[in-house]
Design a protein around this motif. Sequence first.
Motif, short mmCIF file in Angstrom:
data_model
loop_
_atom_site.label_atom_id
_atom_site.label_comp_id
_atom_site.label_asym_id
_atom_site.label_seq_id
_atom_site.Cartn_x
_atom_site.Cartn_y
_atom_site.Cartn_z
N THR A 260 44.96 32.24 37.56
CA THR A 260 43.74 32.46 37.81
C THR A 260 42.99 31.08 37.86
O THR A 260 42.25 30.94 39.01
CB THR A 260 43.08 33.21 36.82
OG1 THR A 260 43.58 34.62 36.63
CG2 THR A 260 41.52 33.58 37.04
N LEU B 222 40.95 29.79 41.30
CA LEU B 222 39.48 29.32 41.26
C LEU B 222 39.43 27.86 41.65
O LEU B 222 38.40 27.60 42.33
CB LEU B 222 38.99 29.42 39.84
CG LEU B 222 38.80 31.03 39.23
CD1 LEU B 222 38.38 31.14 37.75
CD2 LEU B 222 37.55 31.60 40.26
N PRO C 194 32.27 28.75 43.69
CA PRO C 194 33.24 29.99 43.50
C PRO C 194 33.55 29.92 41.96
O PRO C 194 33.74 31.07 41.41
CB PRO C 194 34.40 29.75 44.50
CG PRO C 194 34.19 28.56 45.20
CD PRO C 194 33.03 27.89 44.71
N ASP D 25 30.50 31.13 40.01
CA ASP D 25 30.21 32.42 40.53
C ASP D 25 31.17 33.56 39.56
O ASP D 25 30.47 34.44 39.00
CB ASP D 25 30.43 32.62 41.97
CG ASP D 25 29.82 33.95 42.52
OD1 ASP D 25 28.91 34.50 42.06
OD2 ASP D 25 30.33 34.47 43.49
N ALA D 26 32.38 32.97 39.54
CA ALA D 26 33.40 34.21 38.73
C ALA D 26 32.90 34.03 37.44
O ALA D 26 33.02 35.00 36.60
CB ALA D 26 34.69 33.72 39.12
N SER E 297 29.42 35.68 36.59
CA SER E 297 29.77 37.17 36.88
C SER E 297 30.44 37.95 35.76
O SER E 297 30.12 38.86 35.14
CB SER E 297 30.43 37.29 37.96
OG SER E 297 29.82 36.89 39.20
N HIS E 298 31.31 37.21 35.01
CA HIS E 298 32.09 37.58 33.89
C HIS E 298 31.49 37.68 32.73
O HIS E 298 31.32 38.60 31.75
CB HIS E 298 33.47 37.09 33.80
CG HIS E 298 34.14 37.43 32.48
ND1 HIS E 298 34.64 38.97 32.55
CD2 HIS E 298 34.56 37.06 31.40
CE1 HIS E 298 35.34 39.01 31.43
NE2 HIS E 298 35.20 37.95 30.44
N TYR F 280 40.54 39.96 35.88
CA TYR F 280 39.17 40.03 35.92
C TYR F 280 38.41 39.00 36.70
O TYR F 280 37.89 39.31 38.18
CB TYR F 280 38.36 40.37 34.85
CG TYR F 280 36.69 40.17 35.20
CD1 TYR F 280 36.22 41.53 35.71
CD2 TYR F 280 36.07 39.24 35.02
CE1 TYR F 280 35.02 41.39 35.94
CE2 TYR F 280 34.83 38.95 35.32
CZ TYR F 280 34.18 40.28 35.63
OH TYR F 280 32.77 40.37 35.87
N LEU F 281 38.89 37.64 36.80
CA LEU F 281 38.31 36.63 37.36
C LEU F 281 39.04 36.75 38.80
O LEU F 281 38.31 36.14 39.64
CB LEU F 281 38.59 35.17 36.52
CG LEU F 281 37.74 35.38 35.31
CD1 LEU F 281 38.15 34.00 34.93
CD2 LEU F 281 36.34 35.22 35.62
N GLN G 194 37.07 38.90 40.81
CA GLN G 194 35.81 38.30 41.06
C GLN G 194 36.04 37.36 42.20
O GLN G 194 35.30 37.30 43.13
CB GLN G 194 35.21 37.72 39.66
CG GLN G 194 34.76 38.51 38.96
CD GLN G 194 33.59 39.48 39.16
OE1 GLN G 194 33.78 40.59 39.77
NE2 GLN G 194 32.54 38.96 39.51
N LEU G 195 37.00 36.51 42.23
CA LEU G 195 37.19 35.72 43.21
C LEU G 195 37.58 36.29 44.73
O LEU G 195 37.13 35.92 45.62
CB LEU G 195 38.32 34.67 42.96
CG LEU G 195 38.77 33.66 43.98
CD1 LEU G 195 37.71 32.72 44.28
CD2 LEU G 195 40.19 32.80 43.33
N MET H 5 34.35 38.01 46.09
CA MET H 5 33.21 36.99 46.34
C MET H 5 32.60 37.07 47.75
O MET H 5 33.54 37.27 48.73
CB MET H 5 33.44 35.48 45.95
CG MET H 5 33.41 35.36 44.53
SD MET H 5 33.40 33.72 44.08
CE MET H 5 34.98 33.13 44.57
#
Length: 192
Positions: A105, A109, A123, A126-127, A130-131, A181-182, A185-186, A189
């Motif tokens: 991850t 990222l 990014p 952002d990830a 968001s988490h 999870y991340l 999210q990535l 995005m």
Amino acid sequence: MSIGAAAREAGVGIETIRFYERQGLVSQPPRPEGAGMRLYPAATVERVRFIKVTQELGFSLREVQDLLKLWADPSADCADVRDLAVAKLADVHRKIRGLQEIGVTLERLTNACPGNVGLRECPVMDALTSHAGAVTTPESSGGCPNPDGFGTASDGPWPPRPAAAASPGGSRTPDGGLGGYLLGQLMGMRRR
């Protein structure tokens, strides 16, 4: 021997022995009559070394206590110790898989981040935000709070809402993995 000498022999600090005493892992010898210092037997050094090695192998204090009970039990069987070691090995393999997931991850990222944009376009941030479900305040965002509690009404939600709800424990998602999870999210995005 004194507690200092026992600590030196065992390769630990005095406070470590005192901690083990408070945890019930090592017996505190009685204070001699008068004003003398407590004398620790050589068996204490052996026991502290045993505790230190088992902890270095990843055993928790509770597991160390179980191993010490087996060590002291003349009727204990090697299979009992093996069962504890097999369970610890399975735990280690689970942790390794989790760390590998986190590594993948973080690689994705960092590869997705150009490193030369503002935080709102980053990014990684952002990830992560968001988490975390971080909430900006009107003072920090420069506008009215968005009714949903994220960002301002003028700029939309910032930080973005998490795509999946966190579990009651907070740091993990229902599927059990922060890395997963991340990654989600990535992958989800929006392109900038």
